[in-house]
Design a protein around this motif. Structure first.
Motif, PDB file in Angstrom:
ATOM      1  N   ARG A   4       0.848  -1.192   0.000  1.00 56.84           N
ATOM      2  CA  ARG A   4       0.000   0.000   0.000  1.00 56.84           C
ATOM      3  C   ARG A   4       0.879   1.236   0.000  1.00 56.84           C
ATOM      4  O   ARG A   4       1.969   1.216   0.572  1.00 56.84           O
ATOM      5  CB  ARG A   4      -0.820   0.068   1.287  1.00 56.84           C
ATOM      6  N   GLU A   7      -0.518   6.998   1.663  1.00 61.03           N
ATOM      7  CA  GLU A   7      -1.827   7.661   1.547  1.00 61.03           C
ATOM      8  C   GLU A   7      -2.955   6.628   1.617  1.00 61.03           C
ATOM      9  O   GLU A   7      -3.980   6.864   2.262  1.00 61.03           O
ATOM     10  CB  GLU A   7      -1.917   8.447   0.231  1.00 61.03           C
ATOM     11  N   GLN A   8      -2.764   5.477   0.959  1.00 63.24           N
ATOM     12  CA  GLN A   8      -3.803   4.440   1.003  1.00 63.24           C
ATOM     13  C   GLN A   8      -3.978   3.895   2.420  1.00 63.24           C
ATOM     14  O   GLN A   8      -5.102   3.666   2.881  1.00 63.24           O
ATOM     15  CB  GLN A   8      -3.441   3.293   0.051  1.00 63.24           C
ATOM     16  N   HIS A   9      -2.867   3.678   3.133  1.00 68.00           N
ATOM     17  CA  HIS A   9      -3.003   3.131   4.486  1.00 68.00           C
ATOM     18  C   HIS A   9      -3.639   4.156   5.419  1.00 68.00           C
ATOM     19  O   HIS A   9      -4.483   3.812   6.246  1.00 68.00           O
ATOM     20  CB  HIS A   9      -1.645   2.666   5.015  1.00 68.00           C
ATOM     21  N   ALA A  11      -5.781   6.436   4.560  1.00 68.65           N
ATOM     22  CA  ALA A  11      -7.220   6.443   4.241  1.00 68.65           C
ATOM     23  C   ALA A  11      -7.914   5.251   4.899  1.00 68.65           C
ATOM     24  O   ALA A  11      -9.033   5.379   5.418  1.00 68.65           O
ATOM     25  CB  ALA A  11      -7.427   6.421   2.727  1.00 68.65           C
ATOM     26  N   ALA A  12      -7.242   4.094   4.909  1.00 67.07           N
ATOM     27  CA  ALA A  12      -7.851   2.898   5.501  1.00 67.07           C
ATOM     28  C   ALA A  12      -8.029   3.059   7.011  1.00 67.07           C
ATOM     29  O   ALA A  12      -9.053   2.655   7.566  1.00 67.07           O
ATOM     30  CB  ALA A  12      -6.988   1.670   5.190  1.00 67.07           C
ATOM     31  N   LEU A  14      -8.235   5.933   8.690  1.00 63.43           N
ATOM     32  CA  LEU A  14      -9.199   6.999   8.991  1.00 63.43           C
ATOM     33  C   LEU A  14     -10.633   6.541   8.713  1.00 63.43           C
ATOM     34  O   LEU A  14     -11.576   7.072   9.314  1.00 63.43           O
ATOM     35  CB  LEU A  14      -8.876   8.254   8.180  1.00 63.43           C
ATOM     36  N   ALA A  15     -10.782   5.551   7.846  1.00 64.24           N
ATOM     37  CA  ALA A  15     -12.129   5.107   7.479  1.00 64.24           C
ATOM     38  C   ALA A  15     -12.885   4.530   8.668  1.00 64.24           C
ATOM     39  O   ALA A  15     -14.117   4.522   8.664  1.00 64.24           O
ATOM     40  CB  ALA A  15     -12.057   4.070   6.357  1.00 64.24           C
ATOM     41  N   ARG A 320      -8.786  12.864  14.779  1.00 66.99           N
ATOM     42  CA  ARG A 320     -10.188  12.721  14.372  1.00 66.99           C
ATOM     43  C   ARG A 320     -11.060  12.318  15.568  1.00 66.99           C
ATOM     44  O   ARG A 320     -12.159  12.845  15.727  1.00 66.99           O
ATOM     45  CB  ARG A 320     -10.331  11.690  13.266  1.00 66.99           C
TER      46      ARG A 320
END
Ligand code: AMP
Ligand code: MG
Length: 406
Positions: A4, A7-9, A11-12, A14-15, A320
């Motif tokens: 990954r 940025e992809q990790h 996003a994962a 934070l999802a 967050r």
């Protein structure tokens, strides 16, 4: 499976992160938190017309023609301190001695400051004409009752805390600090303060993580170490998932035969063990644990990997949960003073020490000597992380690279 990207990790992770529900927080504990609701003023600010000066409350019309050679004399019929409620009307030719913050009595329209009088009692000589309305703070001129004190989403600064108190609030609805458990795994670990036997090392990751959590506005609710026994690790993680908001472990997520965190969680559908195209910090575990779906980070064991992983993934999630924007401060361009090698295909977070060029004020960065992920002394000496893009393999002195100032 392909790595990954960072940025992809991000996003994962934070999802699955949601702001914690607002709770009622006493004001002394609320600075730095994010307001969870709009708050209204309970009183007028100021609450009543009051004096801005120590002096005399008068009728402006009585002062016409007053000079230091020909003072106007008024008889002082009241003496008002802050906190007093005036008990009588002030008539023509009369005055009240009044202190800053005291309520304006009926009948007067102007405050003459004590420096413009002879400060007399019970007869005061006023030495200057004073315009109507001078030095009176008007009820509600700052914020009327019902007016906005803070809006939902406001980061509560000390100034907001002061305003909330002035507005009559003893507590405020705010997103609480995320409670975080940090757990070091590894049979080689002994607590700092204890002697290391051959093959053993001091656990530093749980202390590093606890300090990072607290500095990031979280609350370290649990800090501990576990060995390499699967049932012990499983029981601890499952218990912590009933108690805290985030769990962060270090160690035991890569390819070793004793990689216990991966061993006990890899079968769970809600947890993934992936490789991220970054250096350090390539192996990453992430998912949710328990019925409360508590975000779980299984970070690699090397201390520099722990630090970089915290900055890249854990800090945004803590932000967050606390109701903040997850994005951390933007990067700063820095100019290298020495060359730097970087692996192909991986975003490198290289440690560097930075200082400002005395001539033009731009940032200069010197990479630390030890870029291996076990160099804790060089990590402590660094004050920036250089983000060397995946495709870049070599940088020379004078090249500019984006960096995170620590
Ligand atoms: P692991 O990811 O468990 O294979 O660990 C990688 C490296 O990090 C090994 O050299 C470990 O000894 C070291 N390490 C693991 N946990 C800690 C810790 N809590 N404190 C300091 N070093 C650690
Ligand atoms: Mg280990």
């Amino acid at each position: 499976m392909a790595d990954r990207t960072v940025e992809q990790h991000l996003a994962a992770v934070l999802a699955v992160a949601r702001p914690l529900p607002p709770a009622t927080v006493p004001l002394p504990e609320a600075a730095g938190l994010v307001a969870g609701a709009d708050v209204e003023c309970l009183v007028d600010l100021p609450g009543f017309d009051n004096s801005a000066m120590d002096g005399y409350a008068v009728r402006a019309a009585d002062l016409l023609g007053a000079t230091s050679d020909a003072p106007v004399r008024l008889s002082v019929v009241a003496d008002l301190a802050a906190g007093d409620a005036p008990s009588r009307v002030i008539g023509p030719g009369e005055a009240a001695r009044i202190m800053t913050g005291a309520m304006i009595p009926e009948g007067v329209d102007t405050i003459v400051k004590v420096e413009d009088t002879d400060a007399g009692m019970p007869l005061v000589g006023v030495l200057v004409e004073t315009p109507l309305g001078t030095s009176i703070r008007r009820r509600g001129e700052d914020l009327p009752a019902g007016g906005p004190v803070v809006a939902a989403g406001t980061v509560l600064t000390p100034r907001h805390i002061g305003l909330l108190a002035a507005a009559g609030h003893a507590s405020v609805a705010a997103h609480p600090r995320p409670r975080v458990a940090v757990v070091s795994t590894g049979a080689e670990l002994v607590a700092p303060g204890e002697a290391v036997q051959p093959g053993q090392i001091h656990d530093s990751n749980s202390y590093l993580l606890a300090a990072l959590v607290d500095a990031a506005g979280g609350l370290t609710a649990y800090r501990g170490t576990v060995g390499d026994r699967p049932d012990e690790v499983r029981d601890l993680l499952d218990h912590l998932a009933t108690e805290v908001d985030v769990i962060v472990t270090s160690g035991g997520v890569s390819m070793g035969v004793h990689d216990v965190v991966k061993g006990v969680l890899r079968e769970r559908a809600e947890v993934d063990f992936v490789t991220v195209a970054m250096q350090p910090g390539k192996p990453q575990g992430f998912g949710v644990l328990g019925e409360r779906r508590v975000p779980f980070f299984g970070l690699p064991g090397n201390p520099v990997s722990v630090f970089v992983s915290f900055e890249a993934f854990v800090r945004p999630v803590l932000r967050r949960l606390a109701g903040l924007e997850p994005a951390v401060a933007s990067t700063t361009p820095v100019r290298l003073t020495a060359s730097l090698r970087s692996p192909a295909g991986r975003l490198q977070f290289a440690r560097a020490s930075v200082h400002r060029d005395p001539q033009d004020g731009t940032w200069l960065a010197t990479p630390v000597a030890g870029q291996g992920s076990h160099f804790v002394a060089d990590l402590a000496a660094a004050d920036a992380l250089l983000r060397v893009p995946a495709e870049v393999t070599h940088l020379q002195a004078g090249d500019v690279v984006e960096s995170i100032l620590l």
